[in-house]
Design an enzyme around this catalytic site. Sequence first.
Site, PDB file in Angstrom:
ATOM      1  CE1 TYR A   1      -3.688  -2.417   0.109  1.00 42.80           C
ATOM      2  CE2 TYR A   1      -2.635  -3.322   2.063  1.00 42.80           C
ATOM      3  CZ  TYR A   1      -3.573  -3.411   1.063  1.00 42.80           C
ATOM      4  OH  TYR A   1      -4.393  -4.502   0.994  1.00 42.80           O
TER       5      TYR A   1
ATOM      6  N   PRO B   1     -11.054   0.110  -2.889  1.00 48.44           N
ATOM      7  CG  PRO B   1     -10.967  -1.912  -1.784  1.00 48.44           C
ATOM      8  CD  PRO B   1     -10.478  -0.500  -1.698  1.00 48.44           C
TER       9      PRO B   1
ATOM     10  CG  HIS C   1      -7.286  -2.120   0.190  1.00 50.23           C
ATOM     11  ND1 HIS C   1      -7.410  -2.928   1.292  1.00 50.23           N
ATOM     12  CD2 HIS C   1      -7.620  -2.898  -0.868  1.00 50.23           C
ATOM     13  CE1 HIS C   1      -7.789  -4.130   0.910  1.00 50.23           C
ATOM     14  NE2 HIS C   1      -7.930  -4.137  -0.398  1.00 50.23           N
TER      15      HIS C   1
ATOM     16  CE  LYS D   1     -23.598 -18.150   1.534  1.00 54.33           C
ATOM     17  NZ  LYS D   1     -23.111 -17.759   2.869  1.00 54.33           N
TER      18      LYS D   1
ATOM     19  CG  LEU E   1     -18.915 -29.714  -4.883  1.00 56.02           C
ATOM     20  CD1 LEU E   1     -19.258 -29.424  -6.338  1.00 56.02           C
ATOM     21  CD2 LEU E   1     -17.545 -30.381  -4.767  1.00 56.02           C
TER      22      LEU E   1
ATOM     23  N   PRO F   1     -18.819 -23.441  -1.859  1.00 55.92           N
ATOM     24  CG  PRO F   1     -20.766 -22.534  -0.922  1.00 55.92           C
ATOM     25  CD  PRO F   1     -19.586 -23.394  -0.598  1.00 55.92           C
TER      26      PRO F   1
ATOM     27  CE1 TYR G   1      -2.655 -11.419  -3.969  1.00 60.96           C
ATOM     28  CE2 TYR G   1      -5.011 -11.241  -3.593  1.00 60.96           C
ATOM     29  CZ  TYR G   1      -3.717 -11.032  -3.172  1.00 60.96           C
ATOM     30  OH  TYR G   1      -3.475 -10.442  -1.957  1.00 60.96           O
TER      31      TYR G   1
ATOM     32  CB  SER H   1      -7.931 -11.825  -0.553  1.00 65.49           C
ATOM     33  OG  SER H   1      -8.331 -11.032  -1.589  1.00 65.49           O
TER      34      SER H   1
ATOM     35  CB  THR I   1      -4.677 -11.055   2.554  1.00 68.15           C
ATOM     36  OG1 THR I   1      -3.773 -10.113   1.993  1.00 68.15           O
ATOM     37  CG2 THR I   1      -5.988 -10.408   2.912  1.00 68.15           C
TER      38      THR I   1
ATOM     39  CB  SER J   1     -11.404 -10.316  -3.292  1.00 73.76           C
ATOM     40  OG  SER J   1     -11.481 -10.331  -1.914  1.00 73.76           O
TER      41      SER J   1
END
Length: 626
Positions: A107, A120, A343, A419, A427, A429, A452, A454, A465, A554
């Site tokens: 950051y 975000p 963030h 979900k 399984l 979700p 990627y 998180s 993370t 994410s």
Amino acid sequence: MLAFAARTVVRPPGLLKPSSLMKTPSRFQAHQDALPRLPVPPLRQTLDHYLKALRPIVSHEEWAQTKQLVEEFQTSGGVGERLQRGLERRAKKSENWLSDWWLQTAYLQYRQPVVIYSNPGLLLPKQDFVDLQGQLWFAAKIIEGVLDFKFMIDNETLPVEYLGGKPLCMNQYYQILSSCRVPGPKQDSVVNFGRAKKPPTHITVVHNYQFFQLDVYHSDGTPLTAQQLFVQLEKIWNSSLQANKEPVGILTSNHRNSWASAYNILIKDKVNRDSVRCIQQSIFTVCLDAPMPRVSDAAYRSHVAGQMLHGGGGQLNSGNRWFDKTLQFIVAEDGSCGLVYEHAAAEGPPIISLVDHVMEFTKKPDQGPSAMVPLPMPKKLRFNITPEIKNEIEKAKQNLSIMIQDLDITMLVFPHFGKDFPKSQNLSPDSFIQMALQLAYYRIYGHACATYESASLRMFHLGRTDTIRSASMDSLAFVQAMDDTSVTEPQKVELLRKAVQAHRAYTDRAIRGEAFDRHLLGLKLQAVEDLVSLPDLFMDTSYAIAMHFNLSTSQVPSKTDCVMFFGPVVPDGYGVCYNPRETHVNFSVSAYNSCAETSASRLAQQLEQALLDMRALLQDHPRAKL
Ligand code: COA
């Protein structure tokens, strides 16, 4: 950088407190102290997992070359062992060997604008008001709700959260209010005033690019009621009917080096310095937005996501923000609302907990009329704008306009299942959705990419993370088979289940602190700190491919029917965020228009199709009941 006398700089989270400063631990501190420390994984395990993760994304030749480098790196008495010992020493003498490094590298040293590239946004359900009264009343209820949440933070009565039955670190909750990022010439900092001797009792409200200090507590310490806040917001509104010609807040959207130099010029003036300090110290910010241009119902969600993420540009609401502020709620007259957050202080989940609390609070019936005590006029924060600053504002406007034009963002409400379906198939979700993303990407590009996701490290003291690498040999086998007519459907089912289970197993390792990404970063930073030359492992093509996340994803689940969003982390990539609800999933997909190969709407369409195809496959081949 300006040194405020009353400022408490957040103690770098990784460093131990001198024992002379230790007092009887508070309830919060006692909880924190009981959390396990983040482990340093064994070197061999990390390198084995790294090699395994490279398989689906690099060529055979690149992989063989990296294997060679890995062997050299981990030879007995070699550089790998030395760096590992350095990390283990660091872990022994700090509260968390990673968190401070992560804060700096992920950051504060990141020089791209925080807008789109780092902050975000969050889209809340559209509210059913369409006028000024409704806007101000909803904003007043939000403020009241945040103060109610703050009461739990201040009294350390926030319920401890759990993941997989384990208690989580609650530190991020203490960072999200009364804090702000501050630009610096080489790196930024984050300041937090929540635990100052005299913590702030005001928020900032911005309307028509004009900032106001609104005191939200009476002198006896009780918070203003929604009705009292409404009256104060009305005063602010009425005294800022014309848009300020100089949207000073837009400076915070600029490249960090440019903003840092403009910041130093701005705060040379005492009036400006006091105004900036007031914004930085405030508990949070409320942005009362001007109406945005009307768009079709189909485009509405994506359009408002843009409003939350960047404000729509210099002519619209981008000057109605202070993008460095950790938390900014945004309310528009047409019922659109959401937030944008900086963030560095926290991940999405603590922000979402606050949002869930606030949204529940806004539904509560009003308490009835409050005592009409005379309240002072909220103070307008003044700025003296020199020609030099005016010039910086113009440059920031132009840059932001280019960035906004480049952002391609699509919101997808996947209505067919949530979900509930993967759960009914036994399984995970999250893993099911990640495999759908792998399939969608493969169907467009014909290959897998570094992905990627998180993973929370909050089981550990001051944990942030790590990375779940969703592209695996199992996911590749599944996506390759899915459209291959030579593979039977029962075989595809098995490959799908295996890929989902492999992802879930990776997730379990990651949240236990056994993923390899942060460990590799730690080894690299240890080499930098030891002033040894960077090992070849980190200069390798495979390493560059592995760190080029074409899919940055994410999950941010919530009780509220909302969704978060963020920009891609590479120019030719996607940012995907999702909130899986019981019977539907809210997705956001972002890309950059300047990349001819990416398209947010195309990935979203493919994602929808992939989810439907995966469901059909499983439904057509139910597992035999034992
Ligand atoms: N069969 C049936 N149900 C299952 C299942 C299975 N095999 N596996 C999981 N489930 C259930 C879970 O019990 C859970 O139930 P709930 O809805 O009652 O809570 C639900 O499905 C969701 O589980 P899953 O989809 O596996 O995800 P998760 O909740 O374990 O989350 C991560 C996975 C990776 C998202 C989470 O561990 C994490 O790290 N979150 C933080 C991410 C973050 O910080 N993001 C923000 C970055 S800004």
